[in-house]
Design a protein around this motif. Structure first.
Motif, PDB file in Angstrom:
ATOM      1  N   GLU A 408      55.310 -15.125 158.245  1.00 17.81           N
ATOM      2  CA  GLU A 408      55.837 -16.391 158.013  1.00 17.81           C
ATOM      3  C   GLU A 408      57.126 -16.280 158.393  1.00 17.81           C
ATOM      4  OE1 GLU A 408      55.611 -17.052 153.135  1.00 17.81           O
ATOM      5  OE2 GLU A 408      56.666 -18.679 153.572  1.00 17.81           O
ATOM      6  N   MET A 409      58.162 -15.307 158.102  1.00 12.33           N
ATOM      7  CA  MET A 409      59.455 -15.740 159.156  1.00 12.33           C
ATOM      8  C   MET A 409      59.126 -15.825 160.276  1.00 12.33           C
ATOM      9  SD  MET A 409      61.031 -12.038 157.161  1.00 12.33           S
ATOM     10  CE  MET A 409      62.829 -12.110 157.750  1.00 12.33           C
ATOM     11  N   THR A 410      58.673 -14.831 161.043  1.00 14.35           N
ATOM     12  CA  THR A 410      58.470 -15.313 162.238  1.00 14.35           C
ATOM     13  C   THR A 410      57.647 -16.605 162.903  1.00 14.35           C
ATOM     14  OG1 THR A 410      57.443 -12.582 161.970  1.00 14.35           O
ATOM     15  CG2 THR A 410      57.065 -14.290 164.400  1.00 14.35           C
ATOM     16  N   LEU A 411      56.961 -16.733 162.047  1.00 14.06           N
ATOM     17  CA  LEU A 411      56.381 -18.523 162.964  1.00 14.06           C
ATOM     18  C   LEU A 411      57.363 -19.565 162.215  1.00 14.06           C
ATOM     19  CD1 LEU A 411      52.528 -17.719 161.016  1.00 14.06           C
ATOM     20  CD2 LEU A 411      53.333 -18.045 163.749  1.00 14.06           C
ATOM     21  N   GLU A 412      57.992 -19.486 160.958  1.00 16.73           N
ATOM     22  CA  GLU A 412      59.212 -20.405 160.708  1.00 16.73           C
ATOM     23  C   GLU A 412      60.302 -20.111 161.987  1.00 16.73           C
ATOM     24  OE1 GLU A 412      60.156 -20.948 156.355  1.00 16.73           O
ATOM     25  OE2 GLU A 412      61.827 -19.106 157.314  1.00 16.73           O
ATOM     26  N   ARG A 413      60.640 -19.186 162.239  1.00 14.56           N
ATOM     27  CA  ARG A 413      61.993 -19.275 163.222  1.00 14.56           C
ATOM     28  C   ARG A 413      61.403 -19.944 164.330  1.00 14.56           C
ATOM     29  NH1 ARG A 413      64.666 -13.267 162.993  1.00 14.56           N
ATOM     30  NH2 ARG A 413      65.232 -13.435 160.742  1.00 14.56           N
ATOM     31  N   ASP A 414      60.108 -19.528 164.903  1.00 13.15           N
ATOM     32  CA  ASP A 414      59.518 -19.940 166.367  1.00 13.15           C
ATOM     33  C   ASP A 414      59.478 -21.229 166.003  1.00 13.15           C
ATOM     34  OD1 ASP A 414      59.762 -17.113 167.134  1.00 13.15           O
ATOM     35  OD2 ASP A 414      57.377 -17.370 166.710  1.00 13.15           O
ATOM     36  N   ILE A 415      59.073 -22.688 164.917  1.00  9.49           N
ATOM     37  CA  ILE A 415      58.665 -23.216 164.584  1.00  9.49           C
ATOM     38  C   ILE A 415      59.654 -23.810 164.290  1.00  9.49           C
ATOM     39  CG2 ILE A 415      58.603 -24.820 162.782  1.00  9.49           C
ATOM     40  CD1 ILE A 415      56.144 -23.070 162.049  1.00  9.49           C
ATOM     41  N   THR A 416      61.140 -22.990 164.041  1.00  9.12           N
ATOM     42  CA  THR A 416      62.776 -23.942 164.057  1.00  9.12           C
ATOM     43  C   THR A 416      63.038 -23.945 165.847  1.00  9.12           C
ATOM     44  OG1 THR A 416      62.613 -23.268 162.149  1.00  9.12           O
ATOM     45  CG2 THR A 416      64.993 -24.210 163.251  1.00  9.12           C
ATOM     46  N   ALA A 417      62.629 -23.065 166.442  1.00  7.04           N
ATOM     47  CA  ALA A 417      63.035 -22.601 167.525  1.00  7.04           C
ATOM     48  C   ALA A 417      62.578 -23.724 168.919  1.00  7.04           C
ATOM     49  CB  ALA A 417      63.135 -21.175 168.488  1.00  7.04           C
ATOM     50  N   THR A 418      61.427 -23.851 168.750  1.00 10.98           N
ATOM     51  CA  THR A 418      60.376 -24.891 169.152  1.00 10.98           C
ATOM     52  C   THR A 418      59.756 -26.602 168.597  1.00 10.98           C
ATOM     53  OG1 THR A 418      58.104 -23.981 168.062  1.00 10.98           O
ATOM     54  CG2 THR A 418      59.438 -22.942 170.205  1.00 10.98           C
ATOM     55  N   GLY A 419      61.122 -26.807 167.445  1.00  9.30           N
ATOM     56  CA  GLY A 419      60.427 -28.071 167.157  1.00  9.30           C
ATOM     57  C   GLY A 419      58.966 -28.261 166.373  1.00  9.30           C
ATOM     58  N   PHE A 420      58.601 -27.461 166.178  1.00  7.98           N
ATOM     59  CA  PHE A 420      56.571 -27.316 166.160  1.00  7.98           C
ATOM     60  C   PHE A 420      56.947 -28.863 165.018  1.00  7.98           C
ATOM     61  CE2 PHE A 420      52.510 -25.881 164.559  1.00  7.98           C
ATOM     62  CZ  PHE A 420      51.748 -26.527 165.281  1.00  7.98           C
ATOM     63  N   GLU A 421      55.545 -29.551 164.292  1.00  5.50           N
ATOM     64  CA  GLU A 421      56.089 -30.101 163.113  1.00  5.50           C
ATOM     65  C   GLU A 421      55.085 -29.409 162.061  1.00  5.50           C
ATOM     66  OE1 GLU A 421      55.172 -33.726 164.755  1.00  5.50           O
ATOM     67  OE2 GLU A 421      57.235 -34.568 165.661  1.00  5.50           O
ATOM     68  N   LYS A 422      54.704 -28.567 162.591  1.00  6.90           N
ATOM     69  CA  LYS A 422      54.062 -28.642 161.346  1.00  6.90           C
ATOM     70  C   LYS A 422      54.818 -27.102 160.640  1.00  6.90           C
ATOM     71  CE  LYS A 422      49.960 -29.123 162.047  1.00  6.90           C
ATOM     72  NZ  LYS A 422      49.309 -30.462 160.633  1.00  6.90           N
ATOM     73  N   PRO A 423      55.007 -27.437 158.872  1.00  6.13           N
ATOM     74  CA  PRO A 423      55.848 -25.793 158.586  1.00  6.13           C
ATOM     75  C   PRO A 423      54.801 -24.926 158.400  1.00  6.13           C
ATOM     76  CG  PRO A 423      55.986 -28.132 157.024  1.00  6.13           C
ATOM     77  CD  PRO A 423      55.194 -28.419 158.216  1.00  6.13           C
ATOM     78  N   ILE A 424      55.797 -23.665 158.586  1.00 10.23           N
ATOM     79  CA  ILE A 424      54.714 -22.328 157.533  1.00 10.23           C
ATOM     80  C   ILE A 424      54.438 -22.562 156.598  1.00 10.23           C
ATOM     81  CG2 ILE A 424      55.730 -21.043 158.016  1.00 10.23           C
ATOM     82  CD1 ILE A 424      52.075 -20.027 158.506  1.00 10.23           C
ATOM     83  N   GLU A 425      54.134 -21.957 155.405  1.00  7.54           N
ATOM     84  CA  GLU A 425      53.146 -21.963 154.005  1.00  7.54           C
ATOM     85  C   GLU A 425      53.330 -21.049 153.459  1.00  7.54           C
ATOM     86  OE1 GLU A 425      53.143 -25.579 151.618  1.00  7.54           O
ATOM     87  OE2 GLU A 425      51.721 -26.470 153.668  1.00  7.54           O
ATOM     88  N   SER A 426      53.695 -20.292 152.472  1.00  5.03           N
ATOM     89  CA  SER A 426      53.132 -18.879 151.687  1.00  5.03           C
ATOM     90  C   SER A 426      51.782 -19.490 151.199  1.00  5.03           C
ATOM     91  CB  SER A 426      54.183 -18.328 150.949  1.00  5.03           C
ATOM     92  OG  SER A 426      53.592 -17.876 149.952  1.00  5.03           O
ATOM     93  N   LEU A 427      50.391 -18.722 151.107  1.00  2.00           N
ATOM     94  CA  LEU A 427      49.416 -18.509 150.296  1.00  2.00           C
ATOM     95  C   LEU A 427      49.567 -18.090 149.189  1.00  2.00           C
ATOM     96  CD1 LEU A 427      46.686 -19.555 149.812  1.00  2.00           C
ATOM     97  CD2 LEU A 427      45.985 -17.226 151.148  1.00  2.00           C
ATOM     98  N   ILE A 428      50.400 -17.072 148.781  1.00  2.00           N
ATOM     99  CA  ILE A 428      50.940 -17.244 147.628  1.00  2.00           C
ATOM    100  C   ILE A 428      51.765 -18.025 146.661  1.00  2.00           C
ATOM    101  CG2 ILE A 428      52.230 -15.033 146.045  1.00  2.00           C
ATOM    102  CD1 ILE A 428      49.746 -13.520 147.943  1.00  2.00           C
ATOM    103  N   ASP A 429      52.658 -18.530 147.282  1.00  2.00           N
ATOM    104  CA  ASP A 429      53.265 -19.534 146.534  1.00  2.00           C
ATOM    105  C   ASP A 429      52.341 -20.404 146.589  1.00  2.00           C
ATOM    106  OD1 ASP A 429      55.700 -17.993 147.115  1.00  2.00           O
ATOM    107  OD2 ASP A 429      56.560 -19.524 148.542  1.00  2.00           O
ATOM    108  N   LEU A 430      51.448 -20.673 147.246  1.00  4.65           N
ATOM    109  CA  LEU A 430      50.851 -22.166 146.694  1.00  4.65           C
ATOM    110  C   LEU A 430      50.076 -21.757 145.371  1.00  4.65           C
ATOM    111  CD1 LEU A 430      49.083 -23.101 150.307  1.00  4.65           C
ATOM    112  CD2 LEU A 430      50.289 -24.743 148.729  1.00  4.65           C
ATOM    113  N   ILE A 431      49.575 -20.447 145.386  1.00  4.17           N
ATOM    114  CA  ILE A 431      48.636 -20.383 143.773  1.00  4.17           C
ATOM    115  C   ILE A 431      49.689 -19.844 142.847  1.00  4.17           C
ATOM    116  CG2 ILE A 431      47.957 -18.587 142.962  1.00  4.17           C
ATOM    117  CD1 ILE A 431      46.313 -19.576 145.350  1.00  4.17           C
ATOM    118  N   GLY A 432      50.522 -19.777 143.407  1.00 13.65           N
ATOM    119  CA  GLY A 432      52.023 -19.293 142.149  1.00 13.65           C
ATOM    120  C   GLY A 432      51.988 -21.154 141.849  1.00 13.65           C
TER     121      GLY A 432
END
Lengths: 469, 216
Positions: A408-432
């Motif tokens: 999640e941290m990796t993808l979040e940093r890469d998403i931010t750096a590349t301006g990719f338009e889909k955020p990464i989310e935690s499955l466990i947070d979704l359950i919570g």
């Protein structure tokens, strides 16, 4: 049952690089073969140099650079191995032949062993001979560590884990943070109970930046009626000994958790949303005790939740959107949990659109195996992210989730750096946040909450730039 | 004693002995030395995982089905190995030699056209894979001198075998036998040992995956 975190002795790790180069080289080679058994020896004697492992490695595919071929990453150690353990080792011994390698040459391999390998094991599946190159790279890291060759930032994190108990901080820092999360979210976090059925562990990322995730997880555990506790002297799930090649630290960190679980009479130890923690604790703990750890059930949080869903103890409000899932390598390909997150996504009523490839064939996030902690590897990691980005885009899914903090941290940093338009989310947070429960709601929304469907903006919004440590 | 008698007699025995003794010794060293670690409580069957990996890796990995390089290696690999084993076990002179020198039991050799087809497949596969070692930057980087020596020796053995097929020339028969003996002596000390290590390599990896409830 006793534990043993020692490993075959060679001269101590050259922390200050004060040992003569020759000794460091000897240490490197001894460190590489220290844990060799029949499996590793067979792998070292089975390669036919077909090069197919290159076709599986995201770093090679993203750059086209031949040096990122997985089997090439262990070359200096392989040469030394064939000199000391190969078919002519007896002759080499008689003639007093030594590896021609210099410490500078070995240092050049640091990038290949630490920066450009996630130990994700994709190459293992591509190899016609079934050589587990990821395991061999792990052995190579032991050699590199023994020679004092370690990326600086990784070395600092390892140092923190050794000195302070955890890369996050000391037990006191942990207690303070847990109390802060309790206050912030109005949730009870049992701490340092003398007896409990379940020992829960956490990652530094959760303690630093994902307080809502911790609170949500606590709420789920309360909902499931588990008799659980956190322990300030055994809270750290991540294992930077495992990632760096520091075997003694790896053993100490694992043993600390298992011994603590035994001390409080726990029957279960839960590993949080982390990939390598799962590998180090569930699959490698037996190594330190000389027998399987049968009295403590080591379980991943994803497993615990999926089983609760299947047993009808955990129900969720439907999210009702399409989702694509990033498979964390250490949980899925090398961890055996492929079906568990999919059970959770079904419980959330999400339409799963699988990436091509996915499951055990999926590409790594690029940050596993300590690469995320190694900041100089970021440019290379970003190149590898392009592969993942294309796979996510091709699904057309509304949401992009995973079940590993590091991914999640990796993808979040890469998403931010590349301006990719889909955020990464935690499955466990979704359950919570979507769990149907009588538990009191959490007090405040956190910045990493997986929003309820009604609160979500349409897919395609920019990923928020989040500052990460 | 003539040269061909030496090649068929003492040199054959010596090279075959070196091959058997050292290959067995090396395999024993690989399989029975080093540390043995306790394994975690299994989530699945290690034996089933091993079997699955041993058999499954005969097929290309599903994720590489659309990869041209992978198909090249797989098809060339199969052409070479299947052709080689057909030649080794079913070429008429080999059947006769094996009956005389090794097992004493005859079996049906392949007809001459079968020999030619198998040889063509085998040569095509070997040459394709060997040329790739020079032209593909990935394989060029990782190829060791041993890989070239092993390929070259195997090629020489096959070529001399084809030349000696008619069995009209004692020289050619002697050349082939001499190269085979050289190949047998080289075998246990080289990457040719993959002939014996592959099932163990796949098996160990598969057992680990099976234990973890995943697949390799």
């Amino acid at each position: 049952m006793t534990h043993d975190t020692s490993f075959p002795k060679h001269r101590s790790f050259d922390k200050h690089r004060s040992l003569p180069d020759e000794v460091r080289l000897e240490n490197a080679m001894a460190g590489f073969v220290a844990e060799f058994g029949p499996a590793a020896q067979t792998w070292m004697n089975a390669c036919v140099r077909c090069g197919l492992c290159a076709e599986a490695c995201h770093f090679h595919l993203a750059t086209g650079d031949a040096k990122y071929i997985p089997i090439h990453k262990i070359k200096p150690f392989e040469d030394a191995y064939s000199l000391t353990h190969g078919p002519f080792s007896w002759l080499n011994g008689l003639l007093g032949r030594k590896p021609k390698l210099t410490i500078e040459e070995l240092g050049e391999w640091e990038e290949l062993i630490y920066d450009s390998c996630n130990m994700c094991g994709r190459c293992t599946l591509a190899c016609p001979m079934g050589i587990d190159i990821a395991e061999l790279v792990k052995e190579a890291r032991r050699g590199m560590y023994a020679a004092g060759l370690l990326p600086d930032r990784l070395a600092r994190i390892v140092g923190n884990a050794e000195k302070q108990h955890s890369p996050f901080g000391t037990p006191e820092d942990f207690r303070r943070t847990i109390r802060k999360i309790e206050k912030e979210y109005g949730v009870s976090l049992p701490l340092d109970r003398e007896k409990a059925d379940v020992l829960m562990t956490l990652t530094p990322e959760e303690l630093e930046n994902r307080h809502l995730g911790v609170a949500g997880m606590a709420r789920v555990l309360h909902h499931l009626g588990l008799d659980w506790t956190l322990c300030s002297d055994a809270f750290e799930a991540t294992n930077f000994g495992y990632l760096s090649g520091n075997m003694e630290l790896q053993g100490e960190l694992t043993v600390r958790l298992i011994d603590k679980a035994r001390q409080i009479g726990a029957r279960m130890l839960i590993v949080p949303e982390c990939g390598h923690a799962w590998g180090a604790t569930r699959w490698e703990a037996a190594k330190w005790y000389g027998e399987p750890v049968n009295d403590i059930e080591v379980r991943h949080i994803v497993e615990v939740l999926a089983d609760a869903v299947e047993e009808g103890r955990l129900k969720c409000r439907p999210v009702g959107e399409s989702v694509t899932f990033h498979d964390p390598c250490q949980q899925i390909r090398r961890g055996g949990l492929e079906e568990k997150p999919r059970i959770l996504m079904r419980a959330l009523g999400m339409e799963l659109r699988e990436m091509d490839p996915h499951g055990t064939e999926g590409f790594c996030c690029g940050g596993g195996g300590g690469v995320l902690a190694n900041d100089r590897a970021a440019p290379l990691r970003l190149k590898a992210f392009e592969i993942k980005k294309r796979a996510v885009e091709a699904t057309g899914a509304d949401r992009f989730v995973t079940s590993c903090n590091i991914c999640e941290m990796t993808l979040e940093r890469d998403i931010t750096a590349t301006g990719f338009e889909k955020p990464i989310e935690s499955l466990i947070d979704l359950i919570g946040t979507h769990m149907i429960t009588d538990q009191p709601p959490l007090k405040a929304p956190g910045r990493r909450t997986a929003r309820k469907p009604a609160e979500r903006k349409p897919a395609g919004r920019k990923a928020s730039a989040r500052k990460k440590g | 004693m003539s040269l061909i008698e030496i090649l068929e007699g003492p040199l054959w025995k010596a090279s075959a002995t070196i091959f058997v003794v050292f290959a067995a010794f090396r395999l024993m060293m690989i399989l029975f030395t080093g540390r043995r670690h306790a394994r975690a409580r299994p989530a699945g069957s290690p034996a089933a995982g091993a079997l699955r990996a041993i058999l499954g890796h005969f097929l290309p990995w599903r994720a590489l089905l659309k990869n041209g390089k992978a198909w090249f290696v797989i098809l060339a690999g199969y052409a070479f190995h299947v052709g080689l084993f057909v030649l080794l076990l079913f070429a008429a002179p080999h059947v006769e030699f094996i009956r005389e020198k090794i097992v004493g039991l005859p079996w049906e050799p392949i007809p001459r056209w079968g020999f030619i087809v198998a040889a063509q497949f085998s040569f095509a596969g070997l040459i394709a894979l060997w040329v790739r070692r020079f032209v593909d930057p990935v394989v060029r980087l990782i190829s060791r001198p041993d890989d070239h020596i092993a390929a070259g020796l195997t090629f020489a053995v096959m070529l001399s075998g084809c030349m000696a097929l008619g069995e009209q020339s004692t020289f050619l028969r002697g050349l082939h036998l001499g190269l085979v003996e050289l190949w047998l002596v080289y075998f246990p000390f080289s990457s040719l040992m993959h002939t014996f290590t592959w099932p163990f390599s796949r098996g160990f990896t598969g057992a680990m995956a099976g234990r973890r409830g995943t697949r390799a």
